[in-house]
Structure formats: structure tokens, C-alpha cells
Design a protein around this motif. Structure first.
Motif, PDB file in Angstrom:
ATOM      1  N   LEU A  19      15.429  20.771   3.322  1.00 28.55           N
ATOM      2  CA  LEU A  19      14.229  20.313   4.011  1.00 28.55           C
ATOM      3  C   LEU A  19      14.577  18.946   4.589  1.00 28.55           C
ATOM      4  O   LEU A  19      15.684  18.436   4.390  1.00 28.55           O
ATOM      5  CB  LEU A  19      13.013  20.312   3.088  1.00 28.55           C
TER       6      LEU A  19
ATOM      7  N   VAL B 264      17.144  20.901  -1.978  1.00 31.51           N
ATOM      8  CA  VAL B 264      16.347  21.230  -3.150  1.00 31.51           C
ATOM      9  C   VAL B 264      17.088  22.314  -3.909  1.00 31.51           C
ATOM     10  O   VAL B 264      17.548  23.299  -3.312  1.00 31.51           O
ATOM     11  CB  VAL B 264      14.947  21.727  -2.734  1.00 31.51           C
TER      12      VAL B 264
ATOM     13  N   ASP C  89       9.403  16.810   3.935  1.00 33.60           N
ATOM     14  CA  ASP C  89       9.067  16.424   2.573  1.00 33.60           C
ATOM     15  C   ASP C  89       8.824  14.921   2.527  1.00 33.60           C
ATOM     16  O   ASP C  89       9.554  14.157   3.144  1.00 33.60           O
ATOM     17  CB  ASP C  89      10.227  16.790   1.641  1.00 33.60           C
ATOM     18  N   GLY C  90       7.795  14.533   1.796  1.00 34.42           N
ATOM     19  CA  GLY C  90       7.556  13.113   1.577  1.00 34.42           C
ATOM     20  C   GLY C  90       7.257  12.332   2.845  1.00 34.42           C
ATOM     21  O   GLY C  90       7.611  11.156   2.946  1.00 34.42           O
TER      22      GLY C  90
ATOM     23  N   ARG D  23      11.048  22.591   6.573  1.00 33.93           N
ATOM     24  CA  ARG D  23       9.866  21.901   6.068  1.00 33.93           C
ATOM     25  C   ARG D  23      10.165  20.420   5.969  1.00 33.93           C
ATOM     26  O   ARG D  23      11.315  20.024   5.768  1.00 33.93           O
ATOM     27  CB  ARG D  23       9.500  22.417   4.670  1.00 33.93           C
TER      28      ARG D  23
ATOM     29  N   ALA E  59       1.588  21.591   3.163  1.00 33.08           N
ATOM     30  CA  ALA E  59       2.992  21.753   3.524  1.00 33.08           C
ATOM     31  C   ALA E  59       3.161  21.445   5.002  1.00 33.08           C
ATOM     32  O   ALA E  59       2.307  21.793   5.816  1.00 33.08           O
ATOM     33  CB  ALA E  59       3.442  23.174   3.233  1.00 33.08           C
ATOM     34  N   TYR E  60       4.249  20.805   5.335  1.00 34.24           N
ATOM     35  CA  TYR E  60       4.551  20.458   6.721  1.00 34.24           C
ATOM     36  C   TYR E  60       5.685  21.356   7.200  1.00 34.24           C
ATOM     37  O   TYR E  60       6.832  21.161   6.818  1.00 34.24           O
ATOM     38  CB  TYR E  60       4.943  18.986   6.830  1.00 34.24           C
TER      39      TYR E  60
ATOM     40  N   ARG F  88      13.521  14.825   5.529  1.00 33.79           N
ATOM     41  CA  ARG F  88      12.721  13.639   5.211  1.00 33.79           C
ATOM     42  C   ARG F  88      12.940  12.593   6.278  1.00 33.79           C
ATOM     43  O   ARG F  88      14.000  12.528   6.882  1.00 33.79           O
ATOM     44  CB  ARG F  88      13.166  13.053   3.860  1.00 33.79           C
TER      45      ARG F  88
END
Ligand code: ZN
Length: 127
Positions: free
Chosen positions: A124, A114, A96-97, A94, A78-79, A126
């Protein structure tokens, strides 16, 4: 990584109403024209304690991040990140991807939403 089920606590209803609708809603002081994180309760600029809620653009840049590797190695890492919204406030969130090698301070990011089966929708970011 599973972050668990999010429940609203009353103070943050506009934030979670926003995420449910795919909108990033944060605090804003209309007197100062300044934006704040969703958990801010008062304006440090003018002392107002009745911050408004307003929709942010969802554009952000990466400030810093950390990679958390779950004990169960079948799960992806997890970031966890601190991002700066285009409007100014910083948000713990967080990623994602993302490609780990592309991560750098100032990386442009965009909010994504989400909608889990149980609990509140959340945001989150991206690249
Ligand atoms: Zn203010």
C-alpha cells in the motif's frame, strides 16, 4: 477495512515474492526500456509477450482516489487509489495513514508493505 486473504495464482509469483521481501516488483520490457503494472502480460510498444520482472523504486504520485466507508462504522474508512509509479505504470492500491485533507493529485507517495499472518504480503502507499 479488511481486504481479505490474498492468494497468489502462479502468474504473479515474482510480485508476491517481492512484497514478502519488502520490494515492489513490476513488469518491464527490456527491449523498450518501459515499465508496466504487475498484471500486464505483453508490451504494447514492441509486442513482446515475455515481459521481465524488475524492482521499482517504490516512489509514486497520487492520480486519483476514493474513500470507502465500511458498513460497520467502528471500522476506519479505506482509501482506494490509483497511483503512478516513478517508473511510469499505474497501480491500483490503497493508501494508509493519510490525512484526508492533504489528498491531492500529484501527492508524493512511497510504497509500504503489509505482512498479514495469513495470505500474501501486499503493498500500500503512504505519504
Ligand atoms: Zn517492448
Amino acid at each position: 477495512m479488511d481486504i481479505g486473504v490474498l492468494r497468489r495464482d502462479g502468474r504473479t509469483d515474482p510480485f508476491f515474492d517481492g512484497t514478502a521481501a519488502g520490494r515492489l516488483v513490476v513488469r518491464r520490457c527490456e527491449a523498450c526500456d518501459r515499465w508496466f503494472a504487475p498484471d500486464e502480460t505483453g508490451c504494447p510498444g514492441c509486442g513482446a509477450d515475455d515481459l521481465a520482472w524488475a524492482e521499482a523504486s517504490g516512489e509514486a504520485t497520487l492520480v486519483t482516489w476514493t474513500v470507502t466507508r465500511p458498513r460497520d462504522s467502528d471500522q476506519p474508512p479505506a482509501y482506494l487509489a490509483l497511483v503512478e509509479l516513478a517508473e511510469g505504470p499505474w497501480l491500483h492500491t490503497r493508501l494508509d495513514g493519510v490525512d484526508p485533507v492533504s489528498l491531492r493529485e500529484g501527492l508524493p507517495l512511497r510504497a509500504a508493505f503489509v505482512h498479514p499472518d495469513e495470505g500474501e504480503s501486499y503493498v500500500l502507499f503512504r505519504h
